[in-house]
Design an enzyme around this catalytic site. Structure first.
Site, PDB file in Angstrom:
ATOM      1  N   LYS A  12       0.865  -1.186   0.000  1.00 46.27           N
ATOM      2  CA  LYS A  12       0.000   0.000   0.000  1.00 46.27           C
ATOM      3  C   LYS A  12       0.897   1.229   0.000  1.00 46.27           C
ATOM      4  O   LYS A  12       1.762   1.376   0.872  1.00 46.27           O
ATOM      5  CB  LYS A  12      -0.902  -0.002   1.239  1.00 46.27           C
ATOM      6  CG  LYS A  12      -2.018   1.006   1.164  1.00 46.27           C
ATOM      7  CD  LYS A  12      -3.024   0.682   0.061  1.00 46.27           C
ATOM      8  CE  LYS A  12      -4.303   0.082   0.594  1.00 46.27           C
ATOM      9  NZ  LYS A  12      -5.151  -0.428  -0.512  1.00 46.27           N
ATOM     10  N   THR A  57      -3.286  -5.445   0.461  1.00 46.44           N
ATOM     11  CA  THR A  57      -2.704  -4.123   0.729  1.00 46.44           C
ATOM     12  C   THR A  57      -3.621  -3.343   1.667  1.00 46.44           C
ATOM     13  O   THR A  57      -3.167  -2.488   2.422  1.00 46.44           O
ATOM     14  CB  THR A  57      -2.453  -3.327  -0.571  1.00 46.44           C
ATOM     15  OG1 THR A  57      -3.703  -2.959  -1.153  1.00 46.44           O
ATOM     16  CG2 THR A  57      -1.620  -4.124  -1.560  1.00 46.44           C
ATOM     17  N   ASP A  58      -4.901  -3.655   1.645  1.00 49.71           N
ATOM     18  CA  ASP A  58      -5.842  -3.005   2.567  1.00 49.71           C
ATOM     19  C   ASP A  58      -5.482  -3.319   4.017  1.00 49.71           C
ATOM     20  O   ASP A  58      -5.592  -2.462   4.898  1.00 49.71           O
ATOM     21  CB  ASP A  58      -7.267  -3.469   2.256  1.00 49.71           C
ATOM     22  CG  ASP A  58      -8.297  -2.671   3.026  1.00 49.71           C
ATOM     23  OD1 ASP A  58      -8.413  -1.454   2.770  1.00 49.71           O
ATOM     24  OD2 ASP A  58      -8.955  -3.248   3.918  1.00 49.71           O
ATOM     25  N   ARG A 169      28.610  34.091  -8.587  1.00 46.29           N
ATOM     26  CA  ARG A 169      27.264  33.737  -9.026  1.00 46.29           C
ATOM     27  C   ARG A 169      26.424  33.308  -7.826  1.00 46.29           C
ATOM     28  O   ARG A 169      26.960  33.067  -6.744  1.00 46.29           O
ATOM     29  CB  ARG A 169      27.314  32.605 -10.063  1.00 46.29           C
ATOM     30  CG  ARG A 169      27.799  31.287  -9.499  1.00 46.29           C
ATOM     31  CD  ARG A 169      27.688  30.123 -10.470  1.00 46.29           C
ATOM     32  NE  ARG A 169      28.083  28.884  -9.801  1.00 46.29           N
ATOM     33  CZ  ARG A 169      27.938  27.673 -10.304  1.00 46.29           C
ATOM     34  NH1 ARG A 169      27.429  27.501 -11.510  1.00 46.29           N
ATOM     35  NH2 ARG A 169      28.310  26.613  -9.614  1.00 46.29           N
ATOM     36  N   GLN A 212      29.291  20.335  -7.611  1.00 51.92           N
ATOM     37  CA  GLN A 212      29.863  19.029  -7.282  1.00 51.92           C
ATOM     38  C   GLN A 212      30.723  19.127  -6.016  1.00 51.92           C
ATOM     39  O   GLN A 212      30.675  18.241  -5.149  1.00 51.92           O
ATOM     40  CB  GLN A 212      30.721  18.525  -8.459  1.00 51.92           C
ATOM     41  CG  GLN A 212      29.931  18.092  -9.695  1.00 51.92           C
ATOM     42  CD  GLN A 212      29.622  19.204 -10.685  1.00 51.92           C
ATOM     43  OE1 GLN A 212      29.505  20.374 -10.327  1.00 51.92           O
ATOM     44  NE2 GLN A 212      29.456  18.829 -11.951  1.00 51.92           N
ATOM     45  N   ASN A 238      20.714  22.165  -9.825  1.00 54.51           N
ATOM     46  CA  ASN A 238      21.348  23.483  -9.841  1.00 54.51           C
ATOM     47  C   ASN A 238      20.287  24.492 -10.259  1.00 54.51           C
ATOM     48  O   ASN A 238      19.905  24.567 -11.424  1.00 54.51           O
ATOM     49  CB  ASN A 238      22.528  23.462 -10.828  1.00 54.51           C
ATOM     50  CG  ASN A 238      23.421  24.678 -10.693  1.00 54.51           C
ATOM     51  OD1 ASN A 238      23.087  25.613  -9.968  1.00 54.51           O
ATOM     52  ND2 ASN A 238      24.540  24.668 -11.386  1.00 54.51           N
ATOM     53  N   HIS A 240      19.438  27.467 -11.434  1.00 55.75           N
ATOM     54  CA  HIS A 240      20.186  28.533 -12.099  1.00 55.75           C
ATOM     55  C   HIS A 240      19.519  29.892 -11.900  1.00 55.75           C
ATOM     56  O   HIS A 240      18.297  30.016 -11.953  1.00 55.75           O
ATOM     57  CB  HIS A 240      20.277  28.254 -13.601  1.00 55.75           C
ATOM     58  CG  HIS A 240      20.894  26.927 -13.934  1.00 55.75           C
ATOM     59  ND1 HIS A 240      22.182  26.590 -13.582  1.00 55.75           N
ATOM     60  CD2 HIS A 240      20.392  25.846 -14.585  1.00 55.75           C
ATOM     61  CE1 HIS A 240      22.452  25.364 -14.011  1.00 55.75           C
ATOM     62  NE2 HIS A 240      21.375  24.881 -14.618  1.00 55.75           N
TER      63      HIS A 240
END
Ligand SMILES: O=c1[nH]c(=O)c2[nH]c(=O)[nH]c2[nH]1
Length: 286
Positions: A12, A57-58, A169, A212, A238, A240
């Site tokens: 589930k 699954t219940d 940056r 990195q 990243n 930007h």
């Protein structure tokens, strides 16, 4: 031509559980999204529809709520261990259980009032099988930004390279980090808070020449601060930020006005591990 059943599992997904811990006037709140995946002797149901080995699954969903009522819910790692061990121990045909939990944090506003914290989500993935018990903790959606102390230059240039070198940056990311514990017993709350602090500290404290490099520093930071952790895996988009060209308006732009990019984005992924640490006993991530 032979046809064979390959690896399979079932369970589930995304059972949403809110548990109130009533301690007199002051209540505690736990808010989880629990996913369960079981594997084992499940060929019969796939090949013939014989469900004699299939725990519904219940029932798994019901077990989540029943255990929350019976045992309470402290740390997500502990709750995931309880559930995973239950399914493997109580169902002979089940050989492996993977319980994944997302935990949503609520900040206290009063004795019984809370405000949902909007940013990162704490995660855990517990795997129990004959190979061992593995606990992975993590965080997703932790958005961090340094408005300076980031450069990116000296990279490969080929005929398609247009990126200008950057000496100042913005570096921004939404951290998706998981860390695998060496054992299955720890102070999970302190471990999580310590790992989170180490990730943030390494991001903010690293003068970065590449995302990195920041990734490695973040992984190493967790390992240096948390002896119980064996390996850290990170996926860092990243995010930007492009310098806006204000020259058409007769304005200069000394690194102050940026266009926040959406996509595409660089995606930097990697693992940082402690030498000699126990190896993984279940597939986890990356
Ligand atoms: O930190 C970075 N790593 C890269 O690999 C890369 N590639 C890119 O275009 N910008 C960046 N930034």
């Amino acid at each position: 031509m032979g046809i064979v059943l390959g690896p399979n599992r079932y369970g589930k997904a995304e059972t949403r559980l809110v548990r109130v811990h009533r301690d007199g006037e002051t209540h505690g709140l736990v808010d989880l999204n629990v996913s369960i995946a079981l594997s084992g002797d499940l060929a019969a149901t796939h090949l013939t529809g014989d469900n004699s080995g299939v725990l519904p699954t219940d029932t798994m969903k019901n077990t989540v709520y029943a255990f929350a009522g019976r045992h309470g819910v402290a740390e997500p790692e502990e709750f995931a261990l309880l559930l995973a061990r239950h399914f493997v121990d109580s169902q002979p045909q089940v050989h492996g259980a993977k319980v994944s939990i997302e935990s949503f944090a609520w900040d206290r506003l009063g004795p019984h009032s809370f405000r949902r914290r909007g940013d990162h989500v704490r995660t855990t993935v517990v795997s129990v099988s004959a190979a061992g018990t593995q606990v992975v903790s993590g965080v997703t959606g932790l958005v961090l930004l340094n408005s300076t102390d980031s450069e990116f230059h000296g990279f490969v240039q080929d005929e398609f390279t247009t990126l200008p070198p950057a000496t100042d940056r913005i570096l921004a990311t939404a951290v998706d980090a998981r860390w695998r514990h060496a054992g299955d017993d720890a102070d999970w709350a302190a471990s999580f808070e310590g790992a989170l602090e180490a990730l943030i500290g390494a991001f903010t404290g690293t003068y970065s020449y590449s995302l990195q490099q920041t990734l490695y520093a973040m992984g190493a930071g967790v390992l240096e601060n948390r002896p119980e952790v064996a390996e850290v895996r990170l996926a860092l988009p990243n995010k930007h930020h492009y310098l806006a060209d204000l020259s058409p308006f007769g304005l200069d732009n000394p690194n102050e006005v940026f266009i926040a990019g959406d996509r595409p984005y660089g995606l930097i992924e990697g693992s940082v591990a402690r030498e000699g640490a126990p190896t993984a006993t279940a597939e986890w991530w990356l």
